[in-house]
Motif scaffolding. Sequence first.
Motif, PDB file in Angstrom:
ATOM      1  N   ARG A 221       0.541 -26.795  22.342  1.00  0.00           N
ATOM      2  CA  ARG A 221      -0.897 -27.033  22.471  1.00  0.00           C
ATOM      3  C   ARG A 221      -1.396 -26.605  23.838  1.00  0.00           C
ATOM      4  O   ARG A 221      -2.463 -25.986  23.969  1.00  0.00           O
ATOM      5  CB  ARG A 221      -1.207 -28.502  22.235  1.00  0.00           C
ATOM      6  CG  ARG A 221      -1.165 -28.927  20.766  1.00  0.00           C
ATOM      7  CD  ARG A 221      -1.435 -30.404  20.622  1.00  0.00           C
ATOM      8  NE  ARG A 221      -1.364 -30.816  19.217  1.00  0.00           N
ATOM      9  CZ  ARG A 221      -1.473 -32.066  18.791  1.00  0.00           C
ATOM     10  NH1 ARG A 221      -1.651 -33.046  19.687  1.00  0.00           N
ATOM     11  NH2 ARG A 221      -1.411 -32.355  17.506  1.00  0.00           N
ATOM     12  N   ASN A 222      -0.642 -26.916  24.879  1.00  0.00           N
ATOM     13  CA  ASN A 222      -1.023 -26.477  26.224  1.00  0.00           C
ATOM     14  C   ASN A 222      -0.885 -24.964  26.376  1.00  0.00           C
ATOM     15  O   ASN A 222      -1.654 -24.345  27.114  1.00  0.00           O
ATOM     16  CB  ASN A 222      -0.162 -27.185  27.265  1.00  0.00           C
ATOM     17  CG  ASN A 222      -0.354 -28.686  27.250  1.00  0.00           C
ATOM     18  OD1 ASN A 222      -1.419 -29.189  26.898  1.00  0.00           O
ATOM     19  ND2 ASN A 222       0.687 -29.414  27.630  1.00  0.00           N
ATOM     20  N   PHE A 223       0.087 -24.376  25.686  1.00  0.00           N
ATOM     21  CA  PHE A 223       0.329 -22.945  25.818  1.00  0.00           C
ATOM     22  C   PHE A 223      -0.756 -22.120  25.123  1.00  0.00           C
ATOM     23  O   PHE A 223      -1.198 -21.092  25.643  1.00  0.00           O
ATOM     24  CB  PHE A 223       1.703 -22.619  25.230  1.00  0.00           C
ATOM     25  CG  PHE A 223       2.048 -21.152  25.239  1.00  0.00           C
ATOM     26  CD1 PHE A 223       2.300 -20.487  26.434  1.00  0.00           C
ATOM     27  CD2 PHE A 223       2.122 -20.441  24.058  1.00  0.00           C
ATOM     28  CE1 PHE A 223       2.617 -19.141  26.442  1.00  0.00           C
ATOM     29  CE2 PHE A 223       2.446 -19.098  24.057  1.00  0.00           C
ATOM     30  CZ  PHE A 223       2.695 -18.442  25.247  1.00  0.00           C
ATOM     31  N   THR A 224      -1.201 -22.563  23.960  1.00  0.00           N
ATOM     32  CA  THR A 224      -2.170 -21.794  23.179  1.00  0.00           C
ATOM     33  C   THR A 224      -3.599 -22.305  23.320  1.00  0.00           C
ATOM     34  O   THR A 224      -4.531 -21.623  22.866  1.00  0.00           O
ATOM     35  CB  THR A 224      -1.789 -21.830  21.694  1.00  0.00           C
ATOM     36  OG1 THR A 224      -1.787 -23.189  21.235  1.00  0.00           O
ATOM     37  CG2 THR A 224      -0.411 -21.235  21.474  1.00  0.00           C
ATOM     38  N   SER A 225      -3.773 -23.501  23.914  1.00  0.00           N
ATOM     39  CA  SER A 225      -5.103 -24.129  24.001  1.00  0.00           C
ATOM     40  C   SER A 225      -5.726 -24.250  22.616  1.00  0.00           C
ATOM     41  O   SER A 225      -6.937 -24.037  22.423  1.00  0.00           O
ATOM     42  CB  SER A 225      -6.028 -23.328  24.928  1.00  0.00           C
ATOM     43  OG  SER A 225      -5.487 -23.280  26.235  1.00  0.00           O
ATOM     44  N   ASP A 226      -4.913 -24.566  21.655  1.00  0.00           N
ATOM     45  CA  ASP A 226      -5.365 -24.702  20.277  1.00  0.00           C
ATOM     46  C   ASP A 226      -4.691 -25.920  19.659  1.00  0.00           C
ATOM     47  O   ASP A 226      -3.747 -26.479  20.227  1.00  0.00           O
ATOM     48  CB  ASP A 226      -5.021 -23.439  19.473  1.00  0.00           C
ATOM     49  CG  ASP A 226      -5.883 -23.308  18.219  1.00  0.00           C
ATOM     50  OD1 ASP A 226      -6.587 -24.278  17.894  1.00  0.00           O
ATOM     51  OD2 ASP A 226      -5.842 -22.232  17.575  1.00  0.00           O
ATOM     52  N   ASN A 227      -5.164 -26.313  18.500  1.00  0.00           N
ATOM     53  CA  ASN A 227      -4.602 -27.452  17.785  1.00  0.00           C
ATOM     54  C   ASN A 227      -3.332 -26.990  17.063  1.00  0.00           C
ATOM     55  O   ASN A 227      -3.400 -26.273  16.060  1.00  0.00           O
ATOM     56  CB  ASN A 227      -5.627 -28.011  16.799  1.00  0.00           C
ATOM     57  CG  ASN A 227      -5.128 -29.284  16.142  1.00  0.00           C
ATOM     58  OD1 ASN A 227      -4.213 -29.935  16.648  1.00  0.00           O
ATOM     59  ND2 ASN A 227      -5.718 -29.631  15.024  1.00  0.00           N
ATOM     60  N   VAL A 228      -2.189 -27.411  17.575  1.00  0.00           N
ATOM     61  CA  VAL A 228      -0.904 -26.975  17.044  1.00  0.00           C
ATOM     62  C   VAL A 228      -0.164 -28.179  16.476  1.00  0.00           C
ATOM     63  O   VAL A 228      -0.108 -29.239  17.106  1.00  0.00           O
ATOM     64  CB  VAL A 228      -0.033 -26.295  18.134  1.00  0.00           C
ATOM     65  CG1 VAL A 228       1.307 -25.861  17.570  1.00  0.00           C
ATOM     66  CG2 VAL A 228      -0.778 -25.113  18.723  1.00  0.00           C
ATOM     67  N   GLU A 229       0.402 -28.003  15.288  1.00  0.00           N
ATOM     68  CA  GLU A 229       1.211 -29.033  14.656  1.00  0.00           C
ATOM     69  C   GLU A 229       2.589 -28.441  14.356  1.00  0.00           C
ATOM     70  O   GLU A 229       2.690 -27.400  13.709  1.00  0.00           O
ATOM     71  CB  GLU A 229       0.567 -29.524  13.355  1.00  0.00           C
ATOM     72  CG  GLU A 229      -0.740 -30.265  13.548  1.00  0.00           C
ATOM     73  CD  GLU A 229      -0.551 -31.605  14.246  1.00  0.00           C
ATOM     74  OE1 GLU A 229       0.586 -32.142  14.200  1.00  0.00           O
ATOM     75  OE2 GLU A 229      -1.529 -32.100  14.839  1.00  0.00           O
ATOM     76  N   VAL A 230       3.630 -29.096  14.852  1.00  0.00           N
ATOM     77  CA  VAL A 230       5.011 -28.657  14.632  1.00  0.00           C
ATOM     78  C   VAL A 230       5.696 -29.681  13.739  1.00  0.00           C
ATOM     79  O   VAL A 230       5.605 -30.894  13.990  1.00  0.00           O
ATOM     80  CB  VAL A 230       5.776 -28.500  15.961  1.00  0.00           C
ATOM     81  CG1 VAL A 230       7.192 -28.002  15.714  1.00  0.00           C
ATOM     82  CG2 VAL A 230       5.037 -27.545  16.895  1.00  0.00           C
ATOM     83  N   SER A 231       6.363 -29.206  12.708  1.00  0.00           N
ATOM     84  CA  SER A 231       7.065 -30.085  11.764  1.00  0.00           C
ATOM     85  C   SER A 231       8.470 -29.565  11.549  1.00  0.00           C
ATOM     86  O   SER A 231       8.729 -28.356  11.632  1.00  0.00           O
ATOM     87  CB  SER A 231       6.317 -30.169  10.430  1.00  0.00           C
ATOM     88  OG  SER A 231       6.173 -28.892   9.853  1.00  0.00           O
ATOM     89  N   LEU A 232       9.370 -30.494  11.265  1.00  0.00           N
ATOM     90  CA  LEU A 232      10.769 -30.153  11.012  1.00  0.00           C
ATOM     91  C   LEU A 232      10.962 -30.002   9.508  1.00  0.00           C
ATOM     92  O   LEU A 232      10.827 -30.958   8.749  1.00  0.00           O
ATOM     93  CB  LEU A 232      11.686 -31.254  11.568  1.00  0.00           C
ATOM     94  CG  LEU A 232      13.190 -31.073  11.359  1.00  0.00           C
ATOM     95  CD1 LEU A 232      13.679 -29.827  12.065  1.00  0.00           C
ATOM     96  CD2 LEU A 232      13.937 -32.302  11.874  1.00  0.00           C
ATOM     97  N   ASP A 233      11.281 -28.785   9.079  1.00  0.00           N
ATOM     98  CA  ASP A 233      11.452 -28.516   7.651  1.00  0.00           C
ATOM     99  C   ASP A 233      12.824 -28.929   7.153  1.00  0.00           C
ATOM    100  O   ASP A 233      12.944 -29.663   6.179  1.00  0.00           O
ATOM    101  CB  ASP A 233      11.216 -27.029   7.347  1.00  0.00           C
ATOM    102  CG  ASP A 233       9.733 -26.695   7.330  1.00  0.00           C
ATOM    103  OD1 ASP A 233       8.921 -27.630   7.429  1.00  0.00           O
ATOM    104  OD2 ASP A 233       9.396 -25.498   7.234  1.00  0.00           O
ATOM    105  N   ASN A 234      13.866 -28.457   7.829  1.00  0.00           N
ATOM    106  CA  ASN A 234      15.204 -28.661   7.275  1.00  0.00           C
ATOM    107  C   ASN A 234      16.238 -28.475   8.374  1.00  0.00           C
ATOM    108  O   ASN A 234      16.063 -27.692   9.299  1.00  0.00           O
ATOM    109  CB  ASN A 234      15.458 -27.679   6.134  1.00  0.00           C
ATOM    110  CG  ASN A 234      16.761 -27.952   5.411  1.00  0.00           C
ATOM    111  OD1 ASN A 234      17.253 -29.076   5.437  1.00  0.00           O
ATOM    112  ND2 ASN A 234      17.322 -26.940   4.789  1.00  0.00           N
ATOM    113  N   ILE A 235      17.334 -29.230   8.247  1.00  0.00           N
ATOM    114  CA  ILE A 235      18.526 -29.052   9.079  1.00  0.00           C
ATOM    115  C   ILE A 235      19.699 -28.859   8.128  1.00  0.00           C
ATOM    116  O   ILE A 235      19.975 -29.729   7.296  1.00  0.00           O
ATOM    117  CB  ILE A 235      18.789 -30.263   9.994  1.00  0.00           C
ATOM    118  CG1 ILE A 235      17.602 -30.506  10.933  1.00  0.00           C
ATOM    119  CG2 ILE A 235      20.051 -30.038  10.819  1.00  0.00           C
ATOM    120  CD1 ILE A 235      17.764 -31.734  11.815  1.00  0.00           C
TER     121      ILE A 235
END
Length: 377
Positions: free
Chosen positions: A112-126
């Motif tokens: 979010r700080n890097f892109t100055s945008d609303n970023v959502e990170v999710s964990l799909d699979n391990i």
Amino acid sequence: MADAAETETPEDDDIPAGHALGGGEGGDDLSDEWNSMVGEEEGEGAAAGTPERILNQDEIDSLLGFSMADEEGADKSGIRAIINSALVSYERLPMLEIVFDRLVRLMTTSLRNFTSDNVEVSLDNISSMRFGDYLNSIPLPAILSVFRAKQLDNYGLLTVDSNLIYSIVDVLLGGRRGTSAMRIEGRPYTTIERTLVQRMIEVVLQDAKAAFEPLTEVDFALERIETNPRFAAIARPANAAILVKLRVDMEDRGGRVELLLPYATLEPIRKMLLQQFMGEKFGRDNIWEGHLATELWSTRMEVSAVLDEIRMPLGKVMNMQIGDTIYLDASPDSPVEIKCGSVPLTEGRMGRLGHSVAVRLNSPLSTRAKQKLMRSV
């Protein structure tokens, strides 16, 4: 009377197994059903004329674990599940899941700080898979970054897919919101695109370092950027690795980041990753540790007090006779070196204690001497 006879017929045990009841096609079907019921009850002693049940295609696919409709599905059954479990069968690492959950939270804030945008990170699979299988499954075009874990003395692989590459470039260069990123297929990535994605990869690696920090200190250093999977070989194709799939969403844009860590990279901290919770102890017995420490403190060790050392030719030593004198460059006030074998420990002064010659230490044992003693033990 005929209807009553037909009604009581199935309860009569004297009717032969192959006898048609009621006549016609309906009677044949009823007879076959009756024969199958008798065969299930009698097991192997069923009549020889009982027809065998034939599996249809769906039942065969379910038994073998192959399905054309869901070829890439995660859930596999039958023979395929047995084969896959034999291919990659490694122990579960509970603490690694906690580390990657922490990585997701850190990446959400840093991107979010890097892109100055609303970023959502999710964990799909391990998941666990072979390194060669992963290289063959990477959808091209993509950017593959090879990084080195310094403290673990091995390498890892970070893959950014094409959708995320174009989304990051579009966001960082001021693309309009609400429009999907433009993709131009069939051309290599430009220098600007590679540089922008490399900056994002460095941010992710810094977050990975912070995610591992509560467990152990690991510095992830970016080695090189590749676009061809053949040039990103950091392990043998048959080696197993941990694959972590992360989804990055920026409103209507986004893509996937995949982090691959070979098991050889995680081997130095395997015991830490086996913990169910932070700070758990493995294989330690406090009673035995106290007993061992007590015995170590009471261990007797032979030390030597060296007054002086001189060098002379071996031939002169071989020709020495009884009565020959060796002159030493030591005086009564010269320091005496204390050694344990060939390891110098400290220095002292010679004196007398009662009727015995004694040495008084001038300084404590040096740290280097302690380390040498521990290695020799």
